[in-house]
Design an enzyme around this catalytic site. Structure first.
Site, PDB file in Angstrom:
ATOM      1  N   GLU A 177      40.259  45.165  31.212  1.00  0.00           N
ATOM      2  CA  GLU A 177      40.836  44.024  30.483  1.00  0.00           C
ATOM      3  C   GLU A 177      40.415  44.090  29.014  1.00  0.00           C
ATOM      4  OE1 GLU A 177      39.955  40.323  32.469  1.00  0.00           O
ATOM      5  OE2 GLU A 177      41.671  40.562  33.802  1.00  0.00           O
ATOM      6  N   GLU A 253      44.569  43.614  39.889  1.00  0.00           N
ATOM      7  CA  GLU A 253      43.649  42.585  40.386  1.00  0.00           C
ATOM      8  C   GLU A 253      44.500  41.411  40.835  1.00  0.00           C
ATOM      9  OE1 GLU A 253      40.312  41.403  38.043  1.00  0.00           O
ATOM     10  OE2 GLU A 253      39.951  43.454  37.340  1.00  0.00           O
TER      11      GLU A 253
HETATM   12  C1  GLA Z   1      38.921  39.816  35.623  1.00  0.00           C
HETATM   13  C2  GLA Z   1      37.954  40.982  35.593  1.00  0.00           C
HETATM   14  C3  GLA Z   1      37.209  41.146  36.885  1.00  0.00           C
HETATM   15  C4  GLA Z   1      36.685  39.820  37.372  1.00  0.00           C
HETATM   16  C5  GLA Z   1      37.846  38.846  37.512  1.00  0.00           C
HETATM   17  C6  GLA Z   1      37.441  37.481  37.991  1.00  0.00           C
HETATM   18  O1  GLA Z   1      40.066  40.150  36.194  1.00  0.00           O
HETATM   19  O2  GLA Z   1      38.637  42.180  35.292  1.00  0.00           O
HETATM   20  O3  GLA Z   1      36.161  42.040  36.685  1.00  0.00           O
HETATM   21  O4  GLA Z   1      35.766  39.344  36.448  1.00  0.00           O
HETATM   22  O5  GLA Z   1      38.435  38.660  36.261  1.00  0.00           O
HETATM   23  O6  GLA Z   1      36.797  37.534  39.194  1.00  0.00           O
END
Ligand code: GLA
Length: 623
Positions: A177, A253
């Site tokens: 991210e 995700e």
């Molecule tokens: C983002 C991050 C993950 C985690 C999620 C929340 O997507 O990439 O590593 O922190 O948020 O659980």
């Protein structure tokens, strides 16, 4: 789409990994040896699960209908100090990937170097920051040199386990991210070159939240962009498609639950809604990585924290309300997801995991105690420093430090006033118990922005400040900040000097355990007894117990205050009466039939009993 309608998109890959296959990103789909495949993946972090349980969890992912396991790599877990790189025991990533392969599944690896993941410091080692000059997550030479070393240390594990070498790895993610943090394409390009340079040949991806800005900043034209979201798939995939005009769409995700903070509620999501959202995503032909399939536990002092104005440390459990619960048993979400996945995976196995049994419920008395003050000689070496040092400056990157100095307000200018003197600190990271001559005066808590405490009038003697690092921030600009007491420390405005500090060595608790066991033995010989009353902290307490092998235990911490617990030397993690979490899981592999030892470090006050209960209690929800 009805239950019987054929699924949109390609069929799931066969769950039998083929030696030396070729995995590619085609013009429309992922391709395995030229055939279109859909990735049905579930996140499972090896560093949050006991290694003897990895295979069981992976098998249960296959039985839910998944064909791939995704894991982050937690750099700081492997490299707690600059000169260490640990790939043993619970950090044996090679064994984990071999377990994935042995279950006939593929693997996605996300080596970071930053991973977020509600993990201490987002996975970045704290030693990186001690010089104060390193610039992380951007094109900065010291940082990139450390990343290069890290990737070289991972190479022998990852490179031979890629699919084109007969292993399970089909994809590797670059950064995490990144568009939510920075916009440095040169950094991303250098990361790609380093990952290729160590011999990674599989396709590379990035993940970003599906906004135009994040997708634009978080990736490169050469990388396959994917999204992170848990609902509104059509809209999110449309945004992703604008930034990733060709190839398969993937939600890397798919959030099916959430994490918890101390002092807040336990997060759960609706099973029906989550399953419907998963169905919507898959019906649109997308590939998925379910975050989390099985969350596991932030054992030890590994939890992260958020700080967007208020510091919020993450609890010990990482259950995440995932399909497989913290103890590895199927929840209603597991069965609902299985039904959805069966529509898209023709090779879903018939085998089904069994439901959670009740854990053994019993109580054992604490039979010995050792005040922290009396245990300091068992907990490492004192360091002297004229100025107030941070924990990091002392090479302590997790846990507790005991700060000590002598004060005498009867001779300082503080005595000029009859008013009680006030101790003032620059900042407390993250929670400090202030004691004078062995008497607790109060707590300074970072989440309350506490910095000052009044001492008794005429205070003189030994001032002890026991500081807990409650977990490093894992998201945003506060990553890498030092822990402990942040100076200056002043008494009525006058700086305090001449500190001695004991970084508490809690990684190996055997000396403390032996001392407690010896006390128990000598007391038992005379009075055979439990402690006469509650455990007054800061102190260690001790119990021993026998248990039938094979079952996990749930330690009920409702009658304890705040602290951490070790069973047979394995750090179960933190507990706190504040909740929401009120039980700690004891994984079956750390137990033995007889003579188990339990050591608790209680900071405040605890009932003199260790109580094990039949099921977990992760606390109240907001429903
Ligand atoms: C983002 C991050 C993950 C985690 C999620 C929340 O997507 O990439 O590593 O922190 O948020 O659980």
């Amino acid at each position: 789409m009805s239950e019987s309608t054929p699924a949109a998109g390609p069929e799931a890959a066969s769950v039998t990994a083929t030696p030396a296959s070729r995995f590619a990103i085609g013009a429309e789909q992922f391709e395995l040896d030229g055939e279109p495949v859909r990735i049905l993946s579930g996140a499972l972090h090896y560093f949050r699960v006991h290694p003897d349980l990895w295979r069981d969890r992976i098998r249960k992912a296959r039985e839910m209908g998944l064909n791939t396991i995704e894991t982050y790599v937690a750099w700081n877990a492997h490299a707690p100090h600059e000169d260490e790189f640990d790939l043993s025991g619970g950090l044996d990533l090679g064994r984990f990937l071999d377990d994935v392969a042995a279950e006939g599944m593929h693997a996605i690896v996300r080596p970071g170097p930053y991973i977020c993941a509600e993990w201490d410091n987002g996975g970045l080692p704290s030693w990186l920051f001690t010089s104060g000059t390193v610039g992380v997550r951007r094109d900065e030479p010291q940082y990139l040199a450390a990343v290069q070393r890290y990737l070289e240390q991972l190479a022998p594990v990852l490179v031979p386990r890629q699919i084109d070498n007969g292993g399970p790895i089909i994809l590797v993610q670059i950064e995490n991210e990144y568009g939510a943090y920075g916009s440095d394409p040169v950094y991303l390009e250098k990361l790609v070159a380093m990952n290729r340079g160590i011999g990674l040949t599989v396709p590379f991806t990035t993940v970003d939240q599906p906004t135009d800005e994040m997708l634009a900043n978080g990736s490169l034209p050469s990388l396959h962009k994917t999204g992170s979201f848990g609902s509104r798939s059509a809209e999110r995939l449309a945004t992703l498609r604008e930034h990733q005009p060709t190839g398969p769409l993937m939600c890397s995700e798919f959030w099916d639950g959430w994490f918890d903070f101390w002092g807040a509620h336990h997060h759960t999501t609706s099973t029906a809604q989550s399953a419907a959202d998963l169905d919507e995503l898959l019906a649109l032909g997308a590939s998925v990585n379910i975050y989390m399939f099985h969350g596991g536990t932030n054992f030890g002092f590994t939890n992260g924290a958020n700080d967007k104005g208020v510091y919020q440390p993450i609890v010990t459990s990482y259950d995440y309300d995932a399909p497989l619960d913290e103890a590895g048993f199927p929840t209603s979400k597991y069965w609902a997801f299985r039904e959805v996945l069966a529509k898209y995976n023709p090779s879903i196995p018939d085998a089904r995991p069994s439901a959670a049994p009740s854990a053994p419920a019993f109580r054992v008395p604490l039979t010995a105690s050792l005040p922290l003050d009396a245990a300091t000689n068992l907990l490492g070496e004192w360091v002297t420093s004229d100025e107030l040092p941070t924990m990091d400056a002392l090479g302590l990157f997790r846990g507790f430090a005991l700060y000590r100095t002598e004060i005498d307000t009867t001779v300082s200018s503080a005595s000029a006033s009859a008013l009680p003197p006030v101790l003032e600190l620059g900042e407390v990271r993250d929670r400090a118990i202030v004691r004078l001559n062995g008497v607790t005066l109060g707590v300074l808590a970072r989440d309350h922005h506490d910095r000052r405490i009044a001492l008794p009038a005429g205070a003189r003697g030994t001032l002890d400040i026991l500081v807990e690092d409650q977990g490093r921030v894992d998201y945003g600009p506060r990553i890498g900040e030092p822990k402990g007491l942040i100076g200056p420390a002043c008494l009525n405005g006058e700086p305090l000097h001449r500190w001695t500090v004991l970084p508490l060595a809690l990684d190996d608790l055997s000396a403390v355990t032996d001392a407690l066991a010896a006390t128990t033995a000598s007391v038992a010989a005379s009075v055979a007894g439990a402690l006469a009353g509650p455990l007054a902290g800061p102190a260690f307490g001790y119990a021993s117990f026998d248990v039938d092998p094979g079952a996990d235990l749930y330690l009920d911490t409702r009658d304890w205050g705040k602290g951490a617990v070790w069973v047979n030397g394995f750090n179960l993690g933190r507990y706190w009466s504040r909740g929401p979490q009120h039980t700690l899981i004891v994984p079956a592999p750390v137990l033995r039939p007889t003579g188990n030892t339990l050591v608790v470090l209680e900071l405040h006050a605890a009932a003199p009993t260790a109580s094990f209960v039949a099921s977990p209690d992760l606390g109240h929800t907001d429903f």
